[in-house]
Design an enzyme around this catalytic site. Structure first.
Site, PDB file in Angstrom:
ATOM      1  N   LYS B  73       0.868  -1.176   0.000  1.00  0.00           N
ATOM      2  CA  LYS B  73       0.000   0.000   0.000  1.00  0.00           C
ATOM      3  C   LYS B  73       0.904   1.225   0.000  1.00  0.00           C
ATOM      4  O   LYS B  73       1.927   1.235   0.703  1.00  0.00           O
ATOM      5  CB  LYS B  73      -0.897  -0.024   1.246  1.00  0.00           C
ATOM      6  CG  LYS B  73      -1.926   1.115   1.300  1.00  0.00           C
ATOM      7  CD  LYS B  73      -2.859   0.980   2.501  1.00  0.00           C
ATOM      8  CE  LYS B  73      -3.912   2.093   2.529  1.00  0.00           C
ATOM      9  NZ  LYS B  73      -4.854   1.941   3.665  1.00  0.00           N
ATOM     10  N   SER B 148      -9.852   2.074   2.727  1.00  0.00           N
ATOM     11  CA  SER B 148      -8.928   2.799   1.880  1.00  0.00           C
ATOM     12  C   SER B 148      -7.899   1.923   1.173  1.00  0.00           C
ATOM     13  O   SER B 148      -7.279   2.364   0.224  1.00  0.00           O
ATOM     14  CB  SER B 148      -8.188   3.842   2.702  1.00  0.00           C
ATOM     15  OG  SER B 148      -7.342   3.208   3.660  1.00  0.00           O
ATOM     16  N   SER B 172     -10.222  -0.166   6.962  1.00  0.00           N
ATOM     17  CA  SER B 172      -9.565  -0.027   5.657  1.00  0.00           C
ATOM     18  C   SER B 172      -8.856  -1.266   5.137  1.00  0.00           C
ATOM     19  O   SER B 172      -8.438  -1.296   3.979  1.00  0.00           O
ATOM     20  CB  SER B 172      -8.586   1.145   5.682  1.00  0.00           C
ATOM     21  OG  SER B 172      -9.287   2.362   5.580  1.00  0.00           O
TER      22      SER B 172
END
Lengths: 479, 480
Positions: B73, B148, B172
């Site tokens: 990420k 997210s 997330s």
């Protein structure tokens, strides 16, 4: 109308840790800009603070030294505001629960003791520096200082004059340097004072509106700034204006204060507990260890000096004005000097010469042991006091660290006190023959008349005669 | 579709190399990423250099995961990689240092395939708040992948990476895992170091792995977890092997079903999938107890006070002074700040900074921030009361399956309400995970949430693994 001045101080002391309060970068002063910056100090994304235990320990030392409450659980908070030399956009400080609460410092103004209560002392990080002069139309940012540990020490508004404020600042300065938590280098900003000043009609209970003079880094400036500010505030009120709460700056060049920001411009710092740092917990063991390692404090040392060495309170207070001076004194006594004589010499000739040469006791060219060697020769009447002063001067010039330094000079320059009665007697006879008037006066009951003759005997002996012996001989011959 | 376990076995058997795997996956990314927009940065040279090093490391022995590729990420700082956090603000930021997670994975020889798209500064539930554009759900390109960690979830689901890192502040990891039909775990707060992980809300953020299987998650968590003295909130917890309990039978396991997670608001197709999964757990020997988390609804207001409050302060460092975006033209310092931040941040980030600044401001702090902290403690206590009656909690991750791109953009509060089942876990600091359990009526995946007590990762992974031994939802792959 008579006015009463009300003053409180907030002092930022830089703590003498090797690394920063939340990062491993060095705190050394004077490096190339931005060379002492870890990821935390530049506030890179993802950087996290880690508490420096040494900084906490110094805060504990301070709390114990002033008899304050050391909170065994305290909280770090974020103080949010934007400024280019504040890299995170917030300063990590302590807000609701500081590490130290309360405590007292005793000051002395014109011989009168006064106890000043402290509100709190809390740990926080310093900001970086904005360099406005070095670039055209640009501001340089140096983050070397960012993250330097500070202990902000806040007093109650209990000082009533500039003199008291300065005495407090000096007493605080003396304490933090004594216990070794601050290097005391005021030019480098290690000890910076914010002074809150207000005035009120004498007898009024409520405080007047205060203005805060920021960032004073000398005792002289503190005094000048307060004096100017007090007159300004009184002038404003007497002219019918109200004092507005404000933050102000002192300009040493003009000796005046000027507005930095008004209350309306005051930041809302949006304090909240820093979620990156758990509560600071100080265990009993830690607290007790620091307590047991705390050096003897000035007040305790004063009492001990009076008891152990039998010197007057005044001497004890003077000798304990710094840790180094006290150590010097004790070393001299330990080396065999008479306690009172050592005190006299250190407070007298040694201090005077150091002052003249702007040196600290640490830099004294005459060591405590060498001074003791000199004093011993006064004690055993090898030389008299006046000769000793000359010997000290010579020791000072050449540098003297050995116990025998005075002896070497006395021997070399033949300064040994004349104790041969025959030799002095001849001089006494000559002096008496030349001063019949003094003899008459003495015989008429004026005891002091002989004192001037002692001086002449001394002079005649080239300073080597023992004055007591000379006086005795004079009395014998005249009487 | 291949798992980490399979790949490490292939590598161990010498049937493939780190370099070959990296090349295969890079080719797949090249082909499919344009459809999904899951990656922000791909750098084949860097990846292949890591792969070559991994082959050397594996040859030296004792590096079971060396050569296994994965994606990060774009929130974990990695030296020499652009670390954007999905923001224009950091579009030019190349990190000069490694986060602890990156360093640990590097040390294990895992090979970075690239940097995965995300909601800007991890703020969002749909991955539409990225400066680099929305990520598409591989199961339906009209659907959001969740957020997210949407890039991570989409890339794993589409087989562009076998696994990825994610972060979870309010769901997330779990919610995009659920929306994309993969497995993801958010560990106990303090298990995975936050050092070098760009902060959104420090007291809630926690990194974790996202993969196809519970076993893969356990293997990766073994690498990611561990005490870190550079993170003061890291827990001094003894090193664990998260695979140790995978094979423990579920007989006697008490599964708590929170009444409030199955109440009004839960879509019937999601409920049906969850109930089928719970029936499966019963078949495996678990018993089911109804429990109550009475303050579940309060999690939303508490979270949307605390997270923005911390974010408003955490994001202050993005000021244009030292790195990142700075406005081109400005007159004076204040305007530099204003323009830089106005240009650098997207709307959702601005909304949360403003909310956060507001709730911390003088006169409102007590009413909002302190109150939210009280609710936070109450919610944590509710979970502890519940764990007196069960070993693990099960329920939905989200009330609905993935919604359509653009569907909820006009109404941020409607999107916030979708987080109702995930926020409590973060507020309490508990571990939670998402396990694929089927599909909704629209053909989009449904995830079951498991919630463990503190340090209950091994237990949760055990439940998920046993479930996955009996089902094949986690093996389903979208056709692209």
């Amino acid at each position: 109308m008579k006015w009463e001045v009300v003053i409180g101080l907030e002092v930022h002391t830089q703590l003498t840790t090797k690394s920063k309060i939340f990062s491993p970068a060095s705190t050394a002063f004077g490096a190339e800009p931005n060379t002492q910056t870890a990821v935390v100090d530049i506030a890179l994304p993802g950087a996290l603070p880690v508490m420096n235990r040494a900084a906490v320990e110094k805060a504990i030392q301070f709390g114990l030294a002033i008899g304050a409450k050391v909170n065994q659980r305290s909280i770090f908070a974020r103080k949010n505001y934007f400024y280019p030399d504040l890299p995170k956009g917030y300063q990590i400080s302590q807000f609701e629960l500081p590490v130290v609460e309360g405590g007292q410092i005793t000051i002395n103004v014109d011989g009168v003791d006064k106890v000043i209560n402290l509100t709190r002392a809390h740990l926080e990080e310093d900001a970086g520096k904005s360099l406005h002069g070095d670039f055209q139309h640009q501001t340089g940012i140096d983050l070397n200082r960012a993250g330097t540990p500070l202990l902000e020490i806040v007093s109650e508004p209990e000082m009533r004059s500039a003199a008291e404020a300065v005495a407090y600042a000096k007493a605080l300065y003396s304490l933090v340097t004594w216990i070794g938590i601050c290097d005391g280098n005021m030019q480098e900003g290690s000890f910076r004072c914010d002074v809150n000043v207000s005035v009120r009609p004498e007898g009024q209970k409520e405080f007047g509106t205060r203005r805060e003079i920021k960032n004073l880094n000398s005792f002289r400036f503190i005094e000048q700034a307060i004096k100017y500010e007090v007159q300004w505030q009184i002038g404003e009120i007497e002219d019918g204006r109200k004092i507005q709460q404000a933050t102000i700056l002192f300009d040493p060049d003009t000796g005046e204060t000027r507005m930095m920001r008004s209350k309306e411009d005051a930041h809302d710092y949006r304090y909240f507990p820093d979620p990156d740092l758990p509560p600071l917990v100080i265990s009993n063991e830690w607290l007790e260890r620091v307590r047991s390692e705390l050096p003897e404090l000035p007040v305790a040392m004063q009492v001990r000096f009076q008891q152990q060495y039998g010197i007057p309170a005044y001497d004890a207070a003077t000798l304990t004005s710094s840790k180094a001076l006290a150590a010097y004194y004790e070393a001299a006594v330990a080396a065999g000097a008479d306690a009172k004589l050592a005190s006299n010499w250190i407070m007298g000739d040694i201090s005077a010469t150091l002052n003249r040469e702007e040196k600290d006791i640490d830099a004294s060219p005459v060591s405590a042991v060498a001074l003791a060697g000199l004093i011993k020769r006064v004690m055993d009447s090898t030389i008299n006091n006046k000769t000793a002063k000359d010997v000290l001067k010579k020791m000072w010039e050449a540098g003297a660290t050995d116990a025998t330094a005075a002896d070497v000079i006395i021997e070399r320059d033949g300064l040994k006190q004349e104790t041969d009665t025959g030799a002095i007697e001849a001089i006494v006879d000559a002096v008496l023959a030349a001063n019949p008037k003094a003899i008459e006066e003495y015989r008429a009951g004026k005891e002091k008349a002989l004192n001037s003759l002692v001086g002449q005997v001394m002079k005649g002996s080239g300073g080597k005669a023992n004055p007591a012996m000379a006086l005795e001989l004079l009395k014998k011959k005249v009487g | 579709m291949q798992t980490i376990k399979q790949l490490s076995d292939l590598l161990a058997a010498g049937k493939t190399s780190a370099v070959e795997l990296a090349q295969d996956y890079l080719a797949k990314i090249d082909t499919l990423n344009p459809k999904l927009n899951a990656f922000v940065t791909v750098d084949a040279d860097k990846t292949l250099a890591e792969a070559r090093a991994a082959d050397v490391l594996r040859a030296a022995g004792n590096a079971p995961l060396a050569g296994v590729p994965f994606g990060h990420k774009d929130i974990f700082c990695a030296e020499g990689w652009k670390t954007t956090c999905g923001s224009k603000m950091l579009d030019n930021f190349v990190s000069p240092y490694d986060s602890t997670v990156v360093a640990k994975m590097k040390a294990a020889g895992l090979v970075t395939l690239g940097r995965l798209n995300m909601d800007e500064f991890a703020m969002g539930s749909s991955n539409e708040n990225s400066f680099y554009g929305a990520v598409k759900n591989p199961w339906d390109l009209n659907a959001v992948p969740g957020g997210s960690s949407g890039g991570s979830a989409a890339a794993v689901a589409a087989g562009l990476v076998p696994a990825a890192t994610g972060t979870d502040t309010g769901g997330s990891i779990r919610q995009p895992a659920s929306f994309c039909g993969i497995t993801g775990i958010k560990p106990t707060y303090g298990i995975v170091s936050r050092y070098g992980m760009v902060a959104f809300a420090s007291s809630l953020d926690q990194g974790g792995p996202m993969a196809h299987t519970a076993e893969d998650c356990a293997l990766l968590l073994n690498v990611m977890a561990g005490f870190d003295e550079r993170d003061s909130t890291s827990l001094e917890h003894a090193k664990e092997d998260y695979t140790r309990d995978l094979n423990v039978p579920l007989a006697g396991l008490r599964v708590g079903l929170p009444r409030e997670y199955f109440a009004e608001g839960l879509a019937s197709d999601v409920a049906a999938a969850i109930e089928t999964a719970i029936a499966e757990l019963k078949k495996l020997g678990a018993t089911v107890v109804e429990i109550s988390l009475p303050n579940t609804k309060l999690a939303i207001p508490a979270y949307y006070v605390i997270a923005p409050a911390e974010a408003s302060s955490n994001l202050s460092r993005f000021d244009g002074v030292r790195y990142g975006h700075r406005a081109a033209d400005y007159d004076g310092l204040t305007e530099m700040y204003e323009k830089t931040r106005a240009e650098g941040f997207g709307w959702e980030v601005k909304r949360r900074i403003l909310t956060g600044a507001y709730v911390l401001s003088h006169g409102y702090y007590d009413a909002y921030y302190l109150q939210a902290q009280k609710i936070r403690r109450i919610i944590a206590n509710d979970f502890q009361s519940a764990f007196a009656h069960c070993d693990v909690i099960a329920g939905p991750v989200a009330p609905n399956t993935a919604w359509n791109l653009g569907e909820k953009n006009a109404d941020p509060v409607a999107m916030y309400l979708e987080d109702i089942y995930t926020l409590g876990v973060n507020l309490a600091g508990l571990p939670g995970m998402s396990v694929p359990v089927g599909f909704g009526s629209n053909g989009r995946p449904v995830g079951m949430q498991l919630i463990g007590n503190y340090f209950g990762e091994a237990k949760m992974l055990n439940v998920a693994y046993q479930f996955q031994q009996a089902t094949d939802w986690h093996l389903k792959a979208p056709t692209l």
